[in-house]
Design a protein around this motif. Structure first.
Motif, short mmCIF file in Angstrom:
data_model
loop_
_atom_site.label_atom_id
_atom_site.label_comp_id
_atom_site.label_asym_id
_atom_site.label_seq_id
_atom_site.Cartn_x
_atom_site.Cartn_y
_atom_site.Cartn_z
N LYS A 781 -6.22 -6.69 -0.73
CA LYS A 781 -6.39 -7.98 -1.40
C LYS A 781 -5.26 -8.97 -1.12
N GLY A 782 -4.25 -8.51 -0.39
CA GLY A 782 -3.13 -9.39 -0.09
C GLY A 782 -2.31 -9.75 -1.32
N ARG A 783 -2.09 -8.80 -2.23
CA ARG A 783 -1.37 -9.06 -3.47
C ARG A 783 -0.04 -8.32 -3.44
N ILE A 839 -0.16 -8.16 6.13
CA ILE A 839 0.85 -8.28 5.09
C ILE A 839 1.82 -9.41 5.40
N TRP A 840 2.40 -9.41 6.64
CA TRP A 840 3.44 -10.39 6.97
C TRP A 840 3.02 -11.41 8.02
N GLY A 841 1.79 -11.30 8.50
CA GLY A 841 1.31 -12.26 9.49
C GLY A 841 1.85 -12.02 10.87
#
Length: 842
Positions: A781-783, A839-841
């Protein structure tokens, strides 16, 4: 015809004269001033004088001769002094004297204080001035009109000189005050001389009395002789003569027994009649005051108890009737106030000192009712015939008259053998009496409607009082509730704000009565207590239903209320009504649940080897069912608010309750559930009582209601707040709560399976797996907050492993635990590497 300059001069003179007229001519004064300015401007610009036709004089000019004549009369009579209602501390004497003389108010008050302290007669002089001086409302209304006042245009104008005012003050003191002080000193001197002659036995009692009457007669004759030319001085002499007659007659009766009681009584009545007649004839209010003091003081001294009680109150009735007629005829309101205060003071003092319940009951009740009705009728006569608007003082007097009579009657009835049986009827009789008077006032035209509302308020007060006096228990609450509901309905739908305002304190009184019902009913909970099928719960249900209708009417925009919508008071009442409804609904059911289990607990008493025992599992059920109801109540509140009410304040309240319920469930709730499990397994001490399957099933009922609260709270947050604002906090609360509940559930099943000694191992493994699940969801969920929470949880798990688990596990268990946690850590690391772009692109 006249030229322009003559017209300017004439109009200027008229302006100066008109400035003496009362304030309601200010518009014509302004018009004249504008006309003068226009004429002056034309005179400057015009090449030559012109003849201007004379305009018709304003209507106010007709009042100028009368104003000047009245001014001359005031100056000649020297009556430019008054009591000032504004800026007063006691009677307004100092304020008025300072205003009329031009003296500093603080200095004037200081001088009066010094005069009162150094010469005690200063207090007497102040009281005389208080009675005799006219009262003015304010500076603007009280200042005598002069041709040099400020006319409202900002132009400063001269005032009456201080010398003139000082001269007027001197005249007033010389002609009025000194004479009153002199007669007071003379009376005191006569009294001192009489006392000295008595103590030293200089003359016989009969001669003393005759000399006293001769002094009074001399003053009386002198007053008649000087009445035509010196009316004020003559009135002072007359009042002094009457005072001497009063006290000489008392001395002859009480000290020497020269008169029988009926003769002394008759003489007192004659003196009072003479004093009243003189006050009317001479139009001097202070004579009536002196007559009033003498009339009340002497019979009070003559009263010795049982024998003279009837004479005392009969005499007071005659005096009251005469004095009140005078007060009304001349509209001397201070007489009414003095008669009111002295009458009730005498009655209350007599009841406290000489009342005998067996002898005086009928006498005391009859004359108390007579005085009450007499003062009530006088009050109404003032308002009806004089068209007087009622004030705060009127409210105090009417309520004092009513409650003094009610308090006396209540006390007198309570002292009788069977009197308590008639207290409710007596209270209801007071309400009916005020109701009848209220109906008469209602149909009387031209009366201030506030008088009707005041009397109606008394009807409601005594009707409200009669309910608890006659009844008890839930009936009091129900009748007060019905009364408040009727008042509120009339106030809202019939546009009568006074009734709506009366309903609010009555509703609060009803709520207090309901709480008292709860205390009485539930404090003595018995074994046979039947939940939801008892009078107390029925009363609570009716109270909640009525409050719901209160809230509906209050927020119905079809009806205009007593307070403007969305103002401070309106919001305060809105919050109060809503809070009262919510508390009523919750408490009425919660108390029934609590005392149902309390009754079962008391019924579980049994005899055991060491004494008496109770089934303490019922205490746990009591707590848990109360918690389940609280969670269900909170979920319902949030759902109803989100669907229909849509109040942000109510929603915030619901969320706070949800948080409170969550904390209670995770701490006390789960602990009680574990106690019930141990009782079911026979591990807890509860001798003599068997545990059933419901000891386990209630666990899932509680979890179900907790899940319902979470669901409803999430829906409300999602619809009412921005997602970014509540998502992190919501995720953390949900994650921690779920971890807590699942950990408890794991222990629960391990205990049921007989593997309770392995719960430390399995808790550590479960926490590691839960941390892995949180990291997976956080990556998916990218949280970030979920991933950080998972890392913190895994750190706690490793600390627990090192400092707690290793000391209590065997080698095989330690090996397996390390392997499992190591695999979990590798999986977590793999997930971070695999999804680093998400997570960090990267």
């Amino acid at each position: 015809m006249e030229n322009r300059q003559d017209q300017i001069n004439r109009l200027t003179e008229k302006l100066e004269l008109l400035s003496q007229v009362h304030s309601h001519f200010s518009e014509e004064i302004k018009a004249l001033r504008v006309e003068i300015d226009q004429l002056k401007n034309e005179a400057v610009t015009a090449p030559a004088p012109e003849e201007v036709p004379e305009k018709k004089a304003p209507a106010a000019e007709a009042a100028i001769p009368e104003v000047l004549a009245q001014r001359e009369e005031r100056e000649v009579a020297g009556r430019n002094y008054y009591r000032l209602n504004s800026n007063k501390i006691l009677g307004g004497v100092c304020s008025g004297m300072a205003d009329s003389t031009g003296m500093n108010l603080a200095l004037m008050r200081f001088l009066w204080v010094v005069f009162a302290l150094l010469f005690c007669i200063g207090v007497v002089v102040y009281m005389i001035l208080w009675v005799s001086l006219p009262e003015k409302e304010s500076l603007s209304a009280s200042t005598p009109a002069t041709p040099f006042q400020d006319l409202g245009d900002g132009k400063a104008t001269p005032e009456v000189s201080t010398n003139e005012k000082t001269s007027d003050l001197e005249k007033y003191i010389g002609e009025n005050i000194i004479s009153k002080i002199g007669i007071a000193v003379l009376i005191i001197g006569v009294g001192i001389g009489a006392k000295y002659s008595i103590e030293n036995d200089l003359i016989s009692p009969l001669v003393r009395i005759l000399l006293g009457y001769l002094v009074g007669a001399a003053l009386l004759g002198l007053s008649f002789r000087l009445q035509k030319k010196y009316d004020n001085f003559s009135a002072v002499l007359f009042s002094g003569a009457m005072t001497i007659f009063y006290f000489i007659t008392y001395a002859a009766y009480d000290f020497y027994g020269l008169f029988p009681s009926y003769a002394a009584f008759l003489m007192m009545v004659l003196f009072t009649v003479a004093t009243v007649a003189a006050s009317l004839q001479l139009n001097k209010q202070f004579i009536a005051h002196i007559g009033l003091v003498g009339a009340y003081a002497v019979p009070f001294l003559l009263s010795t108890g049982e024998g003279n009680a009837l004479v005392l109150f009969s005499y007071m009735t005659i005096i009251n009737s005469g004095i009140l007629v005078v007060a009304f005829k001349k509209y001397w309101k201070p007489l009414y106030l003095a008669a009111f205060g002295l009458s009730w003071l005498i009655v209350v003092s007599w009841v406290a000192a000489a009342y005998d319940a067996e002898v005086h009951f009928i006498l005391a009740m009859a004359f108390s009712a007579l005085f009450f009705l007499l003062f009530y009728a006088t009050f109404l006569a003032y308002k009806i015939l004089k068209k007087e608007v009622y004030s705060s003082l009127d409210i105090v007097l009417v309520m004092a008259n009513s409650f003094i009579f009610y308090g006396l009657g209540y006390g007198l009835l309570s002292g009788q053998a069977d009197g308590e049986n008639y207290l409710g009827l007596f209270t209801l009789g007071n309400a009916i009496l005020h109701l009848g008077i209220g109906i008469l006032v209602y149909y009387r035209k031209g009366i201030d409607r506030n008088i009707f509302y005041l009397i109606s308020g008394l009807v409601l007060v005594f009707l409200t009082l009669s309910i608890p006096v006659e009844l008890d228990g839930s009936w009091v609450t129900l009748l007060w509730l019905g009364e408040a509901l009727v008042l509120f309905y009339i106030g809202k739908t019939k546009k009568a704000p006074i009734y709506e305002k009366l309903a609010y304190p009555l509703l609060l009184l009803t709520a207090i009565s309901l709480v008292q019902d709860w205390v009485w009913a539930y404090e003595d909970a018995e074994e046979a207590f039947t939940a939801f099928l008892n009078p107390t719960f029925l009363t609570s249900a009716l109270f909640c239903a009525a409050l719901a209708y209160f809230n509906y009417l209050y927020h119905n925009q079809k009806y205009q209320g007593a307070y403007e919508e969305n103002t401070g008071i309106w919001r305060l009442i809105s919050i109060g009504l809503g809070s009262l409804l919510l508390l009523g609904i919750y408490a009425s059911v919660a108390l029934e649940i609590s005392y149902y289990w309390e009754g079962r607990f008391l019924a579980s008493e049994t005899e055991v080897s060491y004494g008496r025992s109770y089934n303490y599992d019922l205490r746990a059920f009591q707590t848990l069912w109360g918690m389940i109801y609280f969670l269900g109540y909170t979920a319902t509140l949030l759902f109803v608010n989100s669907q229909w009410i849509k109040s942000r304040m109510l929603g915030v309240l619901g969320l706070c309750l949800a948080g409170l319920g969550l904390v209670f469930f995770l701490t006390v709730g789960l602990y009680d559930l574990s106690e019930l499990r141990e009782s079911y397994l026979g591990e807890s001490f509860n001798e003599g009582f068997d545990a059933g399957i419901f000891h386990l099933l209630i666990r899932y009922i509680a979890i179900l209601f907790m899940g319902l609260v979470f669901f409803v709270s999430y829906r409300y947050l999602k619809s009412s707040f921005q997602k970014a604002a509540f998502t992190p906090a919501w995720d953390l609360i949900l994650a921690v709560s779920l971890l807590w509940v699942l950990s408890s559930e794991l222990i629960h099943w391990l205990d049921l399976g007989g593997a309770d000694r392995l719960y430390k191992l399995w808790i550590t493994i479960f926490w590691g797996m839960y941390a892995l699940a949180l990291i997976s969801i956080g990556i998916w969920k990218g949280r970030k907050h979920l991933r950080i929470t998972a890392l913190v949880l895994f750190s706690i798990t490793l600390i627990k492993l090192v400092f707690y688990d290793l000391a209590n596990l065997n080698t095989l268990a330690k090996t397996g635990l390390f392997v499992v946690l190591g695999v979990l850590l590798l999986i977590i690391s793999f997930l971070y590497n695999k999804f680093r772009s998400r997570i960090w692109g990267e």
